[in-house]
Scaffold this active site. Structure first.
Site, mmCIF file in Angstrom:
data_model
loop_
_atom_site.group_PDB
_atom_site.id
_atom_site.type_symbol
_atom_site.label_atom_id
_atom_site.label_comp_id
_atom_site.label_asym_id
_atom_site.label_seq_id
_atom_site.Cartn_x
_atom_site.Cartn_y
_atom_site.Cartn_z
ATOM 1 C CG ASN A 1 36.512 31.094 55.313
ATOM 2 O OD1 ASN A 1 36.649 29.432 55.308
ATOM 3 N ND2 ASN A 1 34.863 31.450 54.805
ATOM 4 N N GLY A 2 39.485 33.295 56.545
ATOM 5 C CA GLY A 2 40.723 34.421 56.293
ATOM 6 C C GLY A 2 42.360 34.053 57.218
ATOM 7 C CE LYS B 1 35.141 32.908 40.466
ATOM 8 N NZ LYS B 1 35.192 33.012 39.066
ATOM 9 C CD1 TRP C 1 43.121 27.271 47.537
ATOM 10 C CD2 TRP C 1 44.023 28.948 49.080
ATOM 11 N NE1 TRP C 1 44.055 28.165 47.140
ATOM 12 C CE2 TRP C 1 44.555 28.881 47.871
ATOM 13 C CE3 TRP C 1 44.045 29.958 50.096
ATOM 14 C CZ2 TRP C 1 45.941 29.857 47.433
ATOM 15 C CZ3 TRP C 1 45.058 30.949 49.678
ATOM 16 C CH2 TRP C 1 45.891 30.702 48.424
ATOM 17 C CE LYS D 1 39.809 32.455 32.463
ATOM 18 N NZ LYS D 1 39.905 33.810 33.501
ATOM 19 C CD GLU E 1 41.955 30.574 35.797
ATOM 20 O OE1 GLU E 1 41.552 31.344 35.497
ATOM 21 O OE2 GLU E 1 41.930 31.201 36.891
ATOM 22 C CB CYS F 1 38.192 29.074 53.281
ATOM 23 S SG CYS F 1 40.233 28.554 53.671
ATOM 24 C CD GLU G 1 41.000 36.599 30.708
ATOM 25 O OE1 GLU G 1 42.696 36.483 31.636
ATOM 26 O OE2 GLU G 1 40.151 35.904 31.530
ATOM 27 N NE ARG H 1 33.443 31.934 47.251
ATOM 28 C CZ ARG H 1 32.644 33.428 47.899
ATOM 29 N NH1 ARG H 1 34.320 33.638 48.300
ATOM 30 N NH2 ARG H 1 32.417 34.147 47.261
ATOM 31 C CG HIS I 1 61.811 42.752 20.794
ATOM 32 N ND1 HIS I 1 63.190 43.819 20.197
ATOM 33 C CD2 HIS I 1 60.661 43.623 19.787
ATOM 34 C CE1 HIS I 1 62.724 44.564 18.770
ATOM 35 N NE2 HIS I 1 61.606 44.524 19.592
HETATM 36 C C1 AGP Z 1 40.447 33.720 36.987
HETATM 37 O O1 AGP Z 1 40.368 33.322 35.953
HETATM 38 C C2 AGP Z 1 41.199 33.978 37.772
HETATM 39 N N1 AGP Z 1 40.415 32.596 38.786
HETATM 40 C C3 AGP Z 1 41.841 34.745 38.743
HETATM 41 O O2 AGP Z 1 42.838 35.572 38.693
HETATM 42 C C4 AGP Z 1 40.619 36.254 39.180
HETATM 43 O O3 AGP Z 1 40.586 36.990 37.953
HETATM 44 C C5 AGP Z 1 41.807 36.638 40.341
HETATM 45 O O4 AGP Z 1 41.988 36.130 41.461
HETATM 46 C C6 AGP Z 1 40.650 38.254 40.509
HETATM 47 O O5 AGP Z 1 39.627 38.381 40.941
HETATM 48 P P1 AGP Z 1 38.012 38.956 41.186
HETATM 49 O O6 AGP Z 1 37.725 38.897 39.905
HETATM 50 O O7 AGP Z 1 36.526 38.087 41.808
HETATM 51 O O8 AGP Z 1 38.947 40.109 41.967
#
Ligand code: AGP
Length: 588
Positions: free
Chosen positions: A96-97, A583, A72, A463, A466, A2, A459, A27, A482
């Protein structure tokens, strides 16, 4: 999660808030809303969907004071009613929170005759303000907060007060002073270009922000002096820099992130941390998502440099089942934002257990920096795309520097060279687009590797899923036989990373196993002989610049980021704002 903005000044608040919300949209982007105060009335518009959806009704907002929010959803679906601001009586609030005890407060206030309109936890704050207000806005906010459990940043309007109030407990709130007025934002990015100086509000402080200035009070409502620092930022940090999306802009900044991070490591005296690591009885890393994936790479790098055991832990697990630490242990918390709730909790638990805490973070003013013993800065600049790209690369650079206790200059030189090679990978966009087109035609995409390539595979999979919503998984190539081999057919693509000479024969075996089941294969390698052997037999092959195996992840990770980006665009997704995500996950 948020975003909050607030403005009080000489301009129309609506325009200022709208611009601020657009910057904060990364956010959270389920819904958005604005309340302004003019002539003793509160005007509110709010709507599910993106901030842009507010544009047709901006004319309804009057006055030079206001608050805004982009959401969010945590409690209550993303619809118009649940969007912030929430109004009750003379009050409008954005939050927020999470308010953990909202249900009991709601029951208590309902018994007093309050009628609730939304399914959110946040609405209860407006009702508490109404309940406690006896003519002093700050006092009402203080009393309201004394009833809350959870975490919050709150900005609130009151019809009887020509300004807004702000307070926080665990969620960020930053005050800004500009030429034409005063601001609050949950993120520095929203203040860039508008505020000349900023002050991070402390937990429990209450700020009264009016068009004439900002006054700050402590938890006992006594005036306190808080320092404002100049807000310095680079023009290129704001906007997409001519790229169609932030994600592409930010991948293109990978090389400069490596260079800036190395320089900062040297200039901020981080080298001293290597002696701390040398003496440690164990090193434990915690992080979530991409930050955790960077921690996996750190295990190999630090494990090769120091004698003590090194382990990586998913923060949301570690906080409930923490690894044992002693006064001689070092915890490294990895977080782009420095605000991720699970990472903060896990790091606090390990610090309380005696460990020395190093924060590897991209945000120098974030929550984690306030309780870490040492901050190792990632110098990626503002990362706006929800998918982490350049910050991951910057985290890798930090770990390389932390893993070079004896010859930091040599390591720095090697990283400067790899930065040049990253630029070469970025300019090879046609290879990325080719593999991306195979991804979008596939039912699933698996990323495979051995050794350090596994960490990048994991990773790369995160990517791709997401930003493109294509199902994918990343795992060690040796595990194929396996179980996962059962899923391989002509509709599945396997992206095989082969960047370690000592393991390449084994990785080739995985390619053969997939080809013999008619699976599609794309090979990404730093080894010219592997490219020569395999390129004619697989659906796609990408030869990256040659690099030592311990540095190759900078190149292969950049390649996989580009593939994910192109796949998202080809699949018609918005790579910057993937559905359901936001984010910086500041809730648990
Ligand atoms: C990564 O592409 C993500 N959107 C997510 O996994 C992110 O890395 C995770 O939420 C951790 O965030 P931070 O690095 O701000 O702690």
């Amino acid at each position: 999660m948020c975003g909050i903005v607030g403005y009080a000044g000489g301009k129309s608040a609506a325009g200022e808030l709208f611009e601020g919300l657009k910057k904060l949209e990364y956010r959270g982007y389920d819904s958005a809303g604005i309340s302004t105060l003019g002539g003793g009335s509160i005007f509110t518009i709010k709507k599910s969907g993106r901030v842009e959806g507010l544009a047709p009704r901006m004319g309804e907002l009057e006055g030079c004071v206001g608050i805004g929010h982009t959401r969010w959803a945590t409690h209550g679906e993303a619809n118009d009613v649940n969007a912030h601001p929430h109004i009750y009586g003379s009050f409008s609030i954005v939050h927020n929170g999470i308010i953990e005890n909202y249900a009991e407060l709601k029951a208590e206030l309902s018994a007093e005759g309050h009628v609730f309109f939304s399914h959110t936890d946040s609405e209860v704050i407006a009702h508490l303000l109404d309940y406690y207000y006896k003519g002093n806005f700050a006092e009402a906010l203080s009393l309201a907060c004394s009833r809350l459990k959870g975490c919050w940043a709150i900005a609130a309007l009151c019809k009887q007060f020509q300004g807004f109030t702000v307070t926080r407990h665990g969620s960020p709130a930053i005050l800004g002073e500009g030429e034409d007025g005063f601001f609050v934002a949950s993120d520095m990015y929203a203040l860039m270009g508008r505020a000349r100086s900023y002050c991070i509000l402390a937990d429990g402080d209450i700020a009264l922000v009016t068009p004439r200035g900002i006054s700050i009070y402590d938890g006992q409502l006594q005036p306190v002096a808080r320092n404002f620092s100049p807000l310095e930022w680079e023009e290129e940090e704001v906007g997409t820099g001519g790229c169609p999306h932030y994600m592409l802009k930010e991948i293109r900044q990978n090389a400069r992130t490596v260079r800036a991070t190395c320089r900062a490591f040297a200039s901020s005296g981080c080298g001293g941390q290597c002696s701390r690591l040398k003496e440690a009885d164990k090193i434990v890393l915690v992080g979530c998502g991409t930050a955790y994936n960077a921690a996996l790479a750190a295990v190999r790098l630090l494990g090769g440099a120091y004698e003590c055991p090194v382990s990586a832990h998913i923060a949301s697990e570690a906080r409930y089942d923490p690894p044992r630490v002693t006064q001689k242990s070092v915890c490294i918390a990895v977080s782009q934002s420095g605000e991720t709730a699970d990472t903060i909790m896990a790091a606090k638990i390990l610090k309380d257990g005696g460990a020395y805490l190093i924060a590897v973070t991209n945000v120098g003013y974030s929550a984690i920096t306030r309780f870490a013993d040492k901050v190792v800065p990632v110098c990626a600049g503002a990362e706006v795309c929800v998918a982490a790209t350049k910050s991951y690369i910057g985290q890798l650079a930090c770990f390389h520097m932390l893993a070079a206790p004896c010859a930091p200059r040599v390591r720095c030189g090697a990283l400067m060279k790899i930065a040049d090679d990253i630029e070469r990978v970025v300019s090879d966009g046609v290879y990325a687009a080719n593999i991306a087109s195979l991804c979008v035609k596939s039912r699933a995409v698996f990323f495979l590797g051995r050794g350090a390539d596994v960490d990048v595979a994991v990773e790369g999979s995160l990517k791709l899923k997401e930003v493109s919503y294509i199902f994918s998984d990343g795992y060690p190539a040796g595990e194929l036989k396996h179980g996962t081999l059962a899923l391989i057919d002509e509709s599945v693509l396997s992206v095989v990373l082969i960047c370690d000479e000592s393991l390449c024969e084994k990785s080739k075996t995985a390619v053969e196993q997939i080809l013999s089941r008619k699976g599609k294969v794309a090979v990404i390698t730093t080894l010219p002989h592997i490219y020569a052997e395999l390129s004619a037999r697989v659906s796609a092959a990408w030869l990256l610049p040659c690099a030592p195996s311990h540095l190759a992840h900078f190149l292969s990770a950049t390649a996989l980021q580009l593939i994910a980006y192109h796949a998202a665009v080809m699949a018609g997704r918005d790579p910057d704002k993937p559905r359901n995500l936001a984010k910086s996950v500041t809730v648990e």
